[in-house]
Design an enzyme around this catalytic site. Structure first.
Site, short mmCIF file in Angstrom:
data_model
loop_
_atom_site.label_atom_id
_atom_site.label_comp_id
_atom_site.label_asym_id
_atom_site.label_seq_id
_atom_site.Cartn_x
_atom_site.Cartn_y
_atom_site.Cartn_z
N CYS B 56 0.82 -1.21 0.00
CA CYS B 56 0.00 0.00 0.00
C CYS B 56 0.86 1.26 0.00
O CYS B 56 0.37 2.35 -0.30
CB CYS B 56 -0.99 0.00 1.15
SG CYS B 56 -0.24 -0.35 2.71
N HIS B 104 18.46 0.57 -2.71
CA HIS B 104 17.08 0.93 -2.38
C HIS B 104 16.31 -0.31 -1.89
O HIS B 104 15.63 -0.26 -0.86
CB HIS B 104 16.38 1.54 -3.59
CG HIS B 104 14.96 1.93 -3.30
ND1 HIS B 104 14.63 3.12 -2.71
CD2 HIS B 104 13.79 1.24 -3.46
CE1 HIS B 104 13.32 3.17 -2.53
NE2 HIS B 104 12.78 2.05 -2.99
N ALA B 195 -17.16 -2.38 21.14
CA ALA B 195 -16.83 -3.21 19.98
C ALA B 195 -16.67 -2.36 18.72
O ALA B 195 -16.90 -2.82 17.61
CB ALA B 195 -17.91 -4.27 19.77
#
Lengths: 269, 421
Positions: B56, B104, B195
């Site tokens: 992501c 990298h 919850a």
């Protein structure tokens, strides 16, 4: 063996075990076995040294200050190994092993008279067991004292939310509490046996119960007994650690003040 | 150490440092897309080896490029593949070549290029990228060794430094504190009040920390049941909350209640019932769910969200202090890799190969009678030259750079040529 070569080799192994324990504290992934082996080998060598002293003296080697210190160091090592196997946590090693090293070195450096003339009334198995058990008991209480200090440090770090290196490496409070319980239980049992043997011996040899030192020992038993009793009834934690420190202070008091001023007959040198 | 001419390592990537979420979303690859893209890049001749790392926070294409126009060709490929504007893609991308591309990747695997410094998840993602590339048949000697070395560097950094040791998330910190009170959590009872998102996160983390069957209490019973089912826990009605507190070793509270839900008197009563056994409260709610004076009760440890965030900040600083040590490890591993890669050139390999044969020749000659040596030397040299002639010709004449590197690698391995270097 006058040079105590085996004793010095044992000290070298204990020092190596301490270095390894510090490395393990910083890098917890290093294997535990080498540290255990170093301590175990040190204990064997020191036992051989103690045995040589015992042969020379024809007695358990507590009749010289050097011998008794060395015996105390060895008992500390034994107690450490017992804690290690019972609780499987070696993070306390760097804090406990220095005591093993210190007393073992003192045992080698303090005066060693060539011949020891023991008082005639201190011969016999019962007296030997009385003193040996007392030394083992005090070794266990020494560790309960150090563990209690570690407990208080870790407890303080948790209260103040200080999560540095020591916090991450010291065991959980629950583990430290368990170790304190184990060492106090060992100390209480063997000191109890020692006191009973001492009373029987004193009645037999002196025909009366001795002095302030017995009183201090019984008071020590009461404090540690109270600690274990309260530990089971909700004093778990900081208060138990403080009580253990108080018990140890009492032992130091008994060994210094009571020994020097109130119990001349009970000092066998 | 320079990289051999044959090995044109190239990296084209989009990461959180230079590309916004909108770009990263569009250049992200699923596992199937990675396989498809690698196959396509290979068949088009754009690359001769390749691995795609897609998380992501980054999408990075590591390749052994067929020629020097790799950046342009790879960008065009992604642009056509995704139907995106090539200029926009180029503007938000970064490109590294040779040793910089390898460095990298090593830094990525070590967690040094992560948003959360030292995070461990990325190491698994790098490993997964190599595995997908293997399935696609797009890795050979260079990429395989590059990624294996990067994973080794990542592991070393985590083992030899403290960079991954101090947790950064408040849930990890909360359970680290619990473990420093109770030790092993598998025998401890955890009660989660609320919850919602935070409560759910902590309930899941409790299970990861070894807790069995956390108890969930929520005003809306159905949500408690839903969360309890997902963590193999037990849902309890809101009215049952007071009865659950004395049973719990760790209480996590994350509700939007305007008033404290747990007061000192309730905790004192619970401690009497527990015979003084320690309790730990993690109060993640604002305003507080746990009354602040609860922490004054003997053997009770109580932490607010502020306490946990303060520890997170300290841990971030601790991790940052480990960066120089981690960078040093990366450089050491990189040097090893580049050394190996540099040796993959044909010319030094041929020279070393010849030298190895000469060594073997001299060993044999030493055992021969002195009078025979000169004659035998000439014979063995001629024999070696004949043996070497065809393989060398084929090695030098190989057109496909990846195949050439594979063959050089095979020769080096079979004749143990890396022993000298």
């Amino acid at each position: 063996m006058d040079s105590h070569l085996l004793g010095w080799l044992a000290v070298a192994l204990y020092v190596a075990a301490e270095v390894y324990a510090i490395i393990s504290l910083i890098r917890p992934r290093v294997p535990a076995l080498p540290g255990h082996l170093l301590i175990g080998a040190g204990l064997l060598l020191q036992f051989a040294d103690l045995e040589a002293r015992a042969r020379a003296m024809h007695s358990v080697p507590y009749k010289t200050i050097g011998g008794s210190m060395s015996l105390f160091g060895w008992m500390l090592g034994l107690s450490y190994l017992a804690l290690l196997f019972r609780h499987r946590d070696r993070a306390v090693g760097p804090f406990l092993i220095p005591f093993v090293v210190l007393f073992s070195i003192l045992g080698l450096l303090l005066p060693q008279p060539a011949t020891v003339t023991a008082r005639p009334d201190t011969r016999g198995v019962m007296f030997a067991l009385h003193v040996t058990f007392a030394i083992l008991g005090y070794a266990a209480f020494t560790f309960s004292f150090v563990l209690s200090l570690l407990y208080l440090i870790q407890n303080r770090q948790l209260r103040r939310v200080k999560t540095g290196l020591l916090f991450s490496r010291l065991p959980a409070l629950d583990v430290l509490g368990g170790m304190i319980r184990t060492s106090v239980s060992i100390g209480l049992s063997v000191l109890g046996v020692s006191v009973v043997l001492g009373i029987i011996w004193a009645e037999r040899v002196w025909g009366r119960l001795p002095d302030a030192k017995l009183g201090a020992a019984i008071l020590t038993l009461i404090v540690y007994g109270f600690l274990l009793w309260k530990d089971r009834r909700g004093w778990v934690g900081e208060r138990v650690a403080l009580l253990s420190i108080l018990g140890f202070a009492l032992i130091i008091f008994s060994y210094t003040f009571v020994n020097l001023y109130f119990s001349a007959e009970h000092v066998f040198r | 150490m320079s990289i051999s001419q044959e090995a044109r390592l190239a990296l084209l990537g989009w990461s959180f440092r230079g590309a916004g979420v909108s770009v990263r979303e569009r250049v992200a690859f699923t596992a199937d897309e990675i396989r498809e893209a690698l196959t396509s890049l290979l068949s088009n001749g754009v690359i001769s080896e390749g691995v795609i790392v897609s998380t992501c926070h980054r999408s990075e294409i590591y390749s052994l490029a067929a020629d020097e126009g790799a950046r342009w060709q790879l960008t065009r490929f992604v642009s056509e593949w995704r139907g995106l504007d090539q200029a926009e893609l180029e503007g938000s991308s970064f490109y590294r070549a040779g040793g910089d591309a390898a460095r990298h990747l090593f830094r990525v695997a070590a967690g040094l290029d992560s948003l959360a410094l030292g995070e461990s998840e990325v190491l698994g993602q790098v490993r997964q990228a190599l595995s997908l590339a293997r399935e696609s048949g797009s890795t050979r000697a260079v990429m395989h060794r590059l990624f294996e070395s990067a994973v080794a560097a990542g592991k070393r950094v985590r083992a030899e430094t403290e960079i991954a040791r101090h947790p950064l998330s408040v849930s990890s910190i909360g359970f680290e504190l619990a473990m420093k009170v109770f030790g092993d959590l598998s025998q401890r009872r955890v009660l989660v009040i609320g919850a919602g998102e935070t409560g759910s996160l902590f309930a899941r983390h409790a299970v990861e920390a070894g807790v069995r069957g956390p108890v969930i209490v929520n005003r809306t019973a159905s949500r408690a049941q839903e969360l309890a089912a997902s963590v193999h826990g037990r849902a309890v009605d809101w009215d049952g909350l007071a009865g659950e507190i004395p049973q719990a070793d760790v209480v996590v509270s994350a509700t939007s209640s305007p008033e404290p839900l747990v007061r000192r008197s309730a905790v004192e009563a619970a401690m009497r019932e527990r015979r003084g056994r320690p309790m730990l409260f993690l109060d993640l709610a604002v305003p507080h769910d746990i009354a602040p004076d609860v922490s004054e009760v003997y053997n009770v440890f109580s932490y607010s969200i502020d306490d946990l965030e303060e520890v997170a900040n300290e841990n971030r600083a601790r991790r940052a202090r480990e960066v120089p040590h981690a960078e040093k490890i990366v450089e050491e591993e990189l040097e090893n890799y580049l050394g190996w890669l540099g040796n993959l050139s044909v010319v030094p390999t041929v020279t070393q190969w010849r030298r190895r044969l000469e060594e073997l020749r001299d060993l044999e000659l030493a055992r021969a009678p002195a009078a025979e040596r000169e004659r035998l030397k000439g014979l063995l040299d001629a024999f070696s030259a004949r043996i070497l002639h065809e393989p060398m010709k084929r090695l030098k004449g190989e057109g496909d750079p990846a195949r050439k590197l594979d063959r050089v690698e095979a020769v080096r391995h079979l004749f143990d040529l890396d022993r000298d270097s």
